[in-house]
Design a protein around this motif. Structure first.
Motif, PDB file in Angstrom:
ATOM      1  N   ARG A  24      36.887   4.183  -3.626  1.00 44.07           N
ATOM      2  CA  ARG A  24      36.538   4.567  -2.262  1.00 44.07           C
ATOM      3  C   ARG A  24      36.796   6.065  -2.095  1.00 44.07           C
ATOM      4  O   ARG A  24      37.922   6.526  -2.258  1.00 44.07           O
ATOM      5  CB  ARG A  24      37.393   3.800  -1.265  1.00 44.07           C
ATOM      6  N   PHE A  25      35.728   6.799  -1.802  1.00 44.61           N
ATOM      7  CA  PHE A  25      35.823   8.233  -1.582  1.00 44.61           C
ATOM      8  C   PHE A  25      35.298   8.557  -0.194  1.00 44.61           C
ATOM      9  O   PHE A  25      34.446   7.852   0.331  1.00 44.61           O
ATOM     10  CB  PHE A  25      35.026   9.008  -2.646  1.00 44.61           C
ATOM     11  N   TYR A  26      35.779   9.637   0.369  1.00 43.22           N
ATOM     12  CA  TYR A  26      35.418  10.005   1.734  1.00 43.22           C
ATOM     13  C   TYR A  26      34.522  11.232   1.822  1.00 43.22           C
ATOM     14  O   TYR A  26      34.170  11.647   2.910  1.00 43.22           O
ATOM     15  CB  TYR A  26      36.693  10.206   2.564  1.00 43.22           C
ATOM     16  N   VAL A  27      34.140  11.804   0.690  1.00 45.74           N
ATOM     17  CA  VAL A  27      33.327  13.018   0.737  1.00 45.74           C
ATOM     18  C   VAL A  27      31.865  12.738   1.085  1.00 45.74           C
ATOM     19  O   VAL A  27      31.142  13.640   1.452  1.00 45.74           O
ATOM     20  CB  VAL A  27      33.393  13.820  -0.581  1.00 45.74           C
ATOM     21  N   GLY A  28      31.418  11.532   0.977  1.00 42.37           N
ATOM     22  CA  GLY A  28      30.031  11.203   1.293  1.00 42.37           C
ATOM     23  C   GLY A  28      29.144  11.278   0.060  1.00 42.37           C
ATOM     24  O   GLY A  28      29.429  12.014  -0.891  1.00 42.37           O
ATOM     25  N   ASP A  29      28.059  10.511   0.083  1.00 39.89           N
ATOM     26  CA  ASP A  29      27.192  10.384  -1.086  1.00 39.89           C
ATOM     27  C   ASP A  29      26.515  11.690  -1.487  1.00 39.89           C
ATOM     28  O   ASP A  29      26.424  12.021  -2.663  1.00 39.89           O
ATOM     29  CB  ASP A  29      26.129   9.314  -0.846  1.00 39.89           C
ATOM     30  N   GLU A  30      26.013  12.449  -0.500  1.00 41.27           N
ATOM     31  CA  GLU A  30      25.312  13.697  -0.819  1.00 41.27           C
ATOM     32  C   GLU A  30      26.248  14.692  -1.506  1.00 41.27           C
ATOM     33  O   GLU A  30      25.917  15.266  -2.541  1.00 41.27           O
ATOM     34  CB  GLU A  30      24.726  14.319   0.440  1.00 41.27           C
ATOM     35  N   LEU A  31      27.425  14.872  -0.929  1.00 36.35           N
ATOM     36  CA  LEU A  31      28.385  15.804  -1.520  1.00 36.35           C
ATOM     37  C   LEU A  31      28.908  15.277  -2.857  1.00 36.35           C
ATOM     38  O   LEU A  31      29.139  16.051  -3.780  1.00 36.35           O
ATOM     39  CB  LEU A  31      29.529  16.067  -0.545  1.00 36.35           C
ATOM     40  N   MET A  32      29.052  13.966  -2.960  1.00 32.98           N
ATOM     41  CA  MET A  32      29.507  13.394  -4.221  1.00 32.98           C
ATOM     42  C   MET A  32      28.525  13.751  -5.345  1.00 32.98           C
ATOM     43  O   MET A  32      28.942  14.096  -6.451  1.00 32.98           O
ATOM     44  CB  MET A  32      29.654  11.880  -4.115  1.00 32.98           C
ATOM     45  N   ARG A  36      29.458  15.889  -8.685  1.00 32.77           N
ATOM     46  CA  ARG A  36      29.140  15.399 -10.038  1.00 32.77           C
ATOM     47  C   ARG A  36      28.286  16.402 -10.805  1.00 32.77           C
ATOM     48  O   ARG A  36      28.292  16.422 -12.027  1.00 32.77           O
ATOM     49  CB  ARG A  36      28.411  14.060  -9.947  1.00 32.77           C
ATOM     50  N   GLY A  37      27.548  17.241 -10.083  1.00 35.82           N
ATOM     51  CA  GLY A  37      26.678  18.221 -10.709  1.00 35.82           C
ATOM     52  C   GLY A  37      27.375  19.457 -11.250  1.00 35.82           C
ATOM     53  O   GLY A  37      26.757  20.283 -11.908  1.00 35.82           O
ATOM     54  N   VAL A  38      28.668  19.603 -10.987  1.00 36.12           N
ATOM     55  CA  VAL A  38      29.418  20.747 -11.531  1.00 36.12           C
ATOM     56  C   VAL A  38      29.499  20.563 -13.042  1.00 36.12           C
ATOM     57  O   VAL A  38      30.014  19.558 -13.527  1.00 36.12           O
ATOM     58  CB  VAL A  38      30.825  20.850 -10.895  1.00 36.12           C
ATOM     59  N   LYS A  39      29.007  21.547 -13.780  1.00 33.33           N
ATOM     60  CA  LYS A  39      28.893  21.416 -15.237  1.00 33.33           C
ATOM     61  C   LYS A  39      29.973  22.162 -16.016  1.00 33.33           C
ATOM     62  O   LYS A  39      30.123  21.969 -17.206  1.00 33.33           O
ATOM     63  CB  LYS A  39      27.526  21.929 -15.714  1.00 33.33           C
ATOM     64  N   PHE A  65      37.763  15.455  -5.636  1.00 36.16           N
ATOM     65  CA  PHE A  65      36.918  16.264  -6.520  1.00 36.16           C
ATOM     66  C   PHE A  65      37.231  15.950  -7.979  1.00 36.16           C
ATOM     67  O   PHE A  65      36.332  15.757  -8.793  1.00 36.16           O
ATOM     68  CB  PHE A  65      37.128  17.752  -6.248  1.00 36.16           C
ATOM     69  N   ALA A  66      38.510  15.910  -8.321  1.00 36.88           N
ATOM     70  CA  ALA A  66      38.917  15.653  -9.703  1.00 36.88           C
ATOM     71  C   ALA A  66      38.587  14.226 -10.134  1.00 36.88           C
ATOM     72  O   ALA A  66      38.235  13.994 -11.294  1.00 36.88           O
ATOM     73  CB  ALA A  66      40.402  15.933  -9.872  1.00 36.88           C
ATOM     74  N   ALA A  67      38.681  13.285  -9.225  1.00 37.05           N
ATOM     75  CA  ALA A  67      38.369  11.892  -9.566  1.00 37.05           C
ATOM     76  C   ALA A  67      36.866  11.683  -9.750  1.00 37.05           C
ATOM     77  O   ALA A  67      36.448  10.863 -10.569  1.00 37.05           O
ATOM     78  CB  ALA A  67      38.895  10.958  -8.477  1.00 37.05           C
ATOM     79  N   PRO A 113      35.317  19.908   2.380  1.00 32.91           N
ATOM     80  CA  PRO A 113      34.818  19.694   1.018  1.00 32.91           C
ATOM     81  C   PRO A 113      33.638  20.618   0.690  1.00 32.91           C
ATOM     82  O   PRO A 113      33.534  21.095  -0.438  1.00 32.91           O
ATOM     83  CB  PRO A 113      34.387  18.225   1.017  1.00 32.91           C
ATOM     84  N   ASP A 114      32.791  20.898   1.668  1.00 31.70           N
ATOM     85  CA  ASP A 114      31.669  21.822   1.441  1.00 31.70           C
ATOM     86  C   ASP A 114      32.165  23.211   1.071  1.00 31.70           C
ATOM     87  O   ASP A 114      31.611  23.867   0.188  1.00 31.70           O
ATOM     88  CB  ASP A 114      30.782  21.917   2.692  1.00 31.70           C
ATOM     89  N   GLU A 115      33.215  23.667   1.757  1.00 35.17           N
ATOM     90  CA  GLU A 115      33.769  24.989   1.473  1.00 35.17           C
ATOM     91  C   GLU A 115      34.404  25.036   0.083  1.00 35.17           C
ATOM     92  O   GLU A 115      34.262  26.011  -0.643  1.00 35.17           O
ATOM     93  CB  GLU A 115      34.787  25.391   2.533  1.00 35.17           C
ATOM     94  N   ILE A 116      35.090  23.972  -0.286  1.00 33.08           N
ATOM     95  CA  ILE A 116      35.690  23.915  -1.621  1.00 33.08           C
ATOM     96  C   ILE A 116      34.585  23.985  -2.677  1.00 33.08           C
ATOM     97  O   ILE A 116      34.673  24.755  -3.632  1.00 33.08           O
ATOM     98  CB  ILE A 116      36.535  22.636  -1.796  1.00 33.08           C
ATOM     99  N   LEU A 117      33.525  23.221  -2.486  1.00 38.02           N
ATOM    100  CA  LEU A 117      32.416  23.234  -3.441  1.00 38.02           C
ATOM    101  C   LEU A 117      31.747  24.602  -3.489  1.00 38.02           C
ATOM    102  O   LEU A 117      31.386  25.090  -4.567  1.00 38.02           O
ATOM    103  CB  LEU A 117      31.393  22.152  -3.080  1.00 38.02           C
ATOM    104  N   ARG A 118      31.620  25.256  -2.353  1.00 38.23           N
ATOM    105  CA  ARG A 118      31.028  26.597  -2.310  1.00 38.23           C
ATOM    106  C   ARG A 118      31.882  27.572  -3.123  1.00 38.23           C
ATOM    107  O   ARG A 118      31.363  28.381  -3.882  1.00 38.23           O
ATOM    108  CB  ARG A 118      30.875  27.058  -0.863  1.00 38.23           C
ATOM    109  N   LYS A 119      33.206  27.485  -2.981  1.00 35.41           N
ATOM    110  CA  LYS A 119      34.093  28.372  -3.751  1.00 35.41           C
ATOM    111  C   LYS A 119      33.984  28.084  -5.250  1.00 35.41           C
ATOM    112  O   LYS A 119      34.034  29.004  -6.061  1.00 35.41           O
ATOM    113  CB  LYS A 119      35.542  28.208  -3.301  1.00 35.41           C
TER     114      LYS A 119
END
Length: 122
Positions: A24-32, A36-39, A65-67, A113-119
């Protein structure tokens, strides 16, 4: 977690473990999908204290994010128990949480979470 998750950190730590076991994650499907796309390998450190009322939410996002993506590692550092680690990573603020991404990008306070992903993507 560097230290013992005490105070307000205990709840976020145990609830995350329970949610992780249930996937169970709370970031939402789009952000998830974006996470996952971070390479590339990413290291996220969150500097906190047991009594900081703002840290639990930041810690939760970073754990998620790590999970979600094994390329992302997350460590939470209790600066009260590990002051040398705080100095090693040049944590100079008394403001917690402070998040350090790849030892060069800093987020002070709680970030979405959006800001973390942006960074991460910068």
């Amino acid at each position: 977690y560097m230290g013992v998750p005490t105070g307000l950190q205990f709840g976020v730590f145990t609830h995350f473990l329970l949610d992780l076991s249930r996937k169970r994650f709370y970031v939402g499907d789009e952000l998830m999908g974006k996470i996952r796309g971070v390479k590339r390998d990413v290291e996220i450190l969150v500097f906190t204290t047991p009594g900081c009322p703002h840290s639990p939410q930041q810690v939760r996002w970073v754990y998620e994010f790590a999970a979600i993506n094994s390329k992302i590692s997350a460590r939470v550092i209790d600066v009260g128990m590990f002051p040398k680690a705080a100095l090693r990573y040049a944590w100079v603020s008394k403001f917690t949480p402070s998040t350090l991404i790849d030892n060069r990008k800093v987020i002070r306070g709680v970030a979405s979470p959006d800001e973390i992903l942006r960074k991460i993507s910068e």
